[in-house]
Design an enzyme around this catalytic site. Structure first.
Site, PDB file in Angstrom:
ATOM      1  CD  GLN A 196      34.244  39.347  36.828  1.00  0.00           C
ATOM      2  OE1 GLN A 196      35.285  39.456  35.958  1.00  0.00           O
ATOM      3  NE2 GLN A 196      33.461  38.537  36.934  1.00  0.00           N
ATOM      4  NE  ARG A 233      42.309  43.750  32.870  1.00  0.00           N
ATOM      5  CZ  ARG A 233      41.944  42.361  33.434  1.00  0.00           C
ATOM      6  NH1 ARG A 233      42.897  41.420  33.593  1.00  0.00           N
ATOM      7  NH2 ARG A 233      40.725  42.293  33.653  1.00  0.00           N
ATOM      8  CG  HIS A 259      37.148  44.254  36.826  1.00  0.00           C
ATOM      9  ND1 HIS A 259      36.963  44.428  35.442  1.00  0.00           N
ATOM     10  CD2 HIS A 259      37.653  42.728  36.811  1.00  0.00           C
ATOM     11  CE1 HIS A 259      37.177  43.472  34.674  1.00  0.00           C
ATOM     12  NE2 HIS A 259      37.552  42.472  35.401  1.00  0.00           N
ATOM     13  CB  CYS A 271      36.330  38.197  39.047  1.00  0.00           C
ATOM     14  SG  CYS A 271      37.697  38.178  40.234  1.00  0.00           S
ATOM     15  NE  ARG A 297      33.981  40.700  32.309  1.00  0.00           N
ATOM     16  CZ  ARG A 297      35.322  40.558  32.519  1.00  0.00           C
ATOM     17  NH1 ARG A 297      36.121  40.006  33.217  1.00  0.00           N
ATOM     18  NH2 ARG A 297      36.145  41.644  31.910  1.00  0.00           N
ATOM     19  CG  ASP A 332      39.566  39.129  43.046  1.00  0.00           C
ATOM     20  OD1 ASP A 332      40.073  38.334  42.398  1.00  0.00           O
ATOM     21  OD2 ASP A 332      39.606  40.296  43.086  1.00  0.00           O
TER      22      ASP A 332
HETATM   23  N1  NVA Z   1      41.540  41.905  41.957  1.00  0.00           N
HETATM   24  C1  NVA Z   1      41.924  41.104  40.691  1.00  0.00           C
HETATM   25  C2  NVA Z   1      40.889  40.903  39.809  1.00  0.00           C
HETATM   26  C3  NVA Z   1      41.245  40.095  38.347  1.00  0.00           C
HETATM   27  C4  NVA Z   1      40.117  40.091  37.479  1.00  0.00           C
HETATM   28  C5  NVA Z   1      43.233  41.778  40.142  1.00  0.00           C
HETATM   29  O1  NVA Z   1      43.037  43.272  40.017  1.00  0.00           O
HETATM   30  O2  NVA Z   1      44.072  41.320  40.037  1.00  0.00           O
HETATM   31  N1   CP Z   2      37.982  38.298  35.563  1.00  0.00           N
HETATM   32  C1   CP Z   2      39.149  38.864  34.647  1.00  0.00           C
HETATM   33  O1   CP Z   2      38.821  40.018  34.223  1.00  0.00           O
HETATM   34  O2   CP Z   2      39.770  37.893  34.389  1.00  0.00           O
HETATM   35  P1   CP Z   2      41.215  38.303  33.348  1.00  0.00           P
HETATM   36  O3   CP Z   2      41.957  39.050  34.152  1.00  0.00           O
HETATM   37  O4   CP Z   2      41.626  36.923  32.812  1.00  0.00           O
HETATM   38  O5   CP Z   2      40.646  39.076  32.160  1.00  0.00           O
END
Ligand code: NVA
Ligand code: CP
Length: 305
Positions: A133, A103, A130, A262, A290, A222
């Site tokens: 997801q 990540r 992502h 998500c 997930r 989101d």
């Molecule tokens: N768009 C959000 C998704 C988190 C799972 C982010 O990138 O923070």
């Molecule tokens: N939806 C998701 O990726 O959650 P986290 O940021 O908690 O991993």
């Protein structure tokens, strides 16, 4: 040749459908607590440059339940792109581990990691997309509806990494994707063009949530400020006024429309508390899925199933 999981449209429609079918199988095995350990004596390196609950827990638990060991590597351990070159850490980790999940902020870093790693690399979110997801999301939609025919997905909110993921899925699987975002927060124009040019799905980028959700089977939102943009949260609250998914907006969607997010969610901002708690909300199935979908992705790219 090793297979990475970086964008859904790196895979064919048959391969994506195959992963979704495998996810259903591994979910059944998981629920029955079958002794299924294809990753025995294997290790997964999980690199996190950003916070995470679901991604860390689902990958770590999933890989463990499949017989393997998952290592959590925090920003202090790796500090991607800063402590040493990405291409160096890619080759070092490949000497110890069988697979990498990362990540990261910069999408270029996951591409470089995949290019230089000798083991499969899975994208656990970047600023751009992502994909794990969105695979869990489409799996959840299929589970709820029983099929993916004549599907309309409406997304309301920021034109962010989740929207890019929907667009890249729409370049492989057919559905109608309607996105309503404030004019100043659109998705990446090249990604929109790529999805439209694929000619598989109907793509609309709008600015009116009511128009976007009309006849939708799924209403998705989101956070308004993603990780890396949290300092803009206050300013964005004003710019996203009118983009909250409320009961009234859900009423405008198709009959039996489901709500997805998500997570993590900011109740009272992008979604009301009542929508989160409503019978239409499938957000906790989505979060659970997930793990099952990622297990299927890992098994498939490792050639174990
Ligand atoms: N768009 C959000 C998704 C988190 C799972 C982010 O990138 O923070
Ligand atoms: N939806 C998701 O990726 O959650 P986290 O940021 O908690 O991993």
């Amino acid at each position: 040749m090793k297979k990475d999981f970086i964008h859904t449209d790196d895979y064919s429609a048959d391969e994506i459908s195959g992963i979704l079918a495998l996810a259903a199988e591994v979910k059944t095995r998981f629920k029955k607590r079958e002794n299924y350990k294809p990753f025995q004596d294997h290790s997964l390196a999980m690199i996190f440059a950003k916070p995470s609950a679901r991604t860390r827990i689902s990958f770590e638990t999933g890989f463990y339940r499949l017989g393997g060991h998952a290592l959590y590597l925090s920003p202090r351990d790796i500090d991607m792109g800063k402590r040493e070159p990405v291409r160096d850490i890619a080759r070092v980790i490949s000497r110890y581990n069988d697979m990498i999940m990362a990540r990261l902020f910069d999408h270029a870093h996951i591409l470089e990691l995949a290019e230089y790693a000798d083991v499969p690399v899975i994208n656990g979110l970047t600023d751009y997309n992502h994909p794990c997801q969105i695979m869990a999301d489409i799996f959840t939609v299929k589970e709820r509806r029983g099929h993916l025919d004549d599907l309309k997905i409406a997304y309301v909110g920021d034109g962010n990494n989740i929207v890019h993921s929907w667009l890249r899925l729409a370049a492989v699987l057919p559905f109608h994707f309607s996105c309503a975002c404030p004019p100043a927060y659109p998705p990446d124009a090249d990604t929109v063009r790529r999805a439209k040019d694929a000619g598989i799905s109907e793509i609309e980028i709008l600015h009116d949530p009511v128009s976007a959700v009309k006849n939708a089977d799924v209403v998705y939102t989101d956070v308004w400020a993603s990780m890396g943009k949290k300092h803009e949260a206050e300013e964005r609250k004003a710019k996203f006024r009118g983009f909250q998914v409320t009961d009234a907006l859900m009423q405008q969607a198709g009959e039996d429309a489901i709500f997805l997010h998500c997570l993590p969610a900011n109740r009272g901002l992008e979604v009301s508390d009542s929508v989160m708690e409503s019978p239409a909300s499938a957000v906790f199935d989505e979060a659970e899925n997930r793990m099952h979908v990622q297990n299927a992705i890992m098994l498939r790219i490792a050639g174990k199933a």
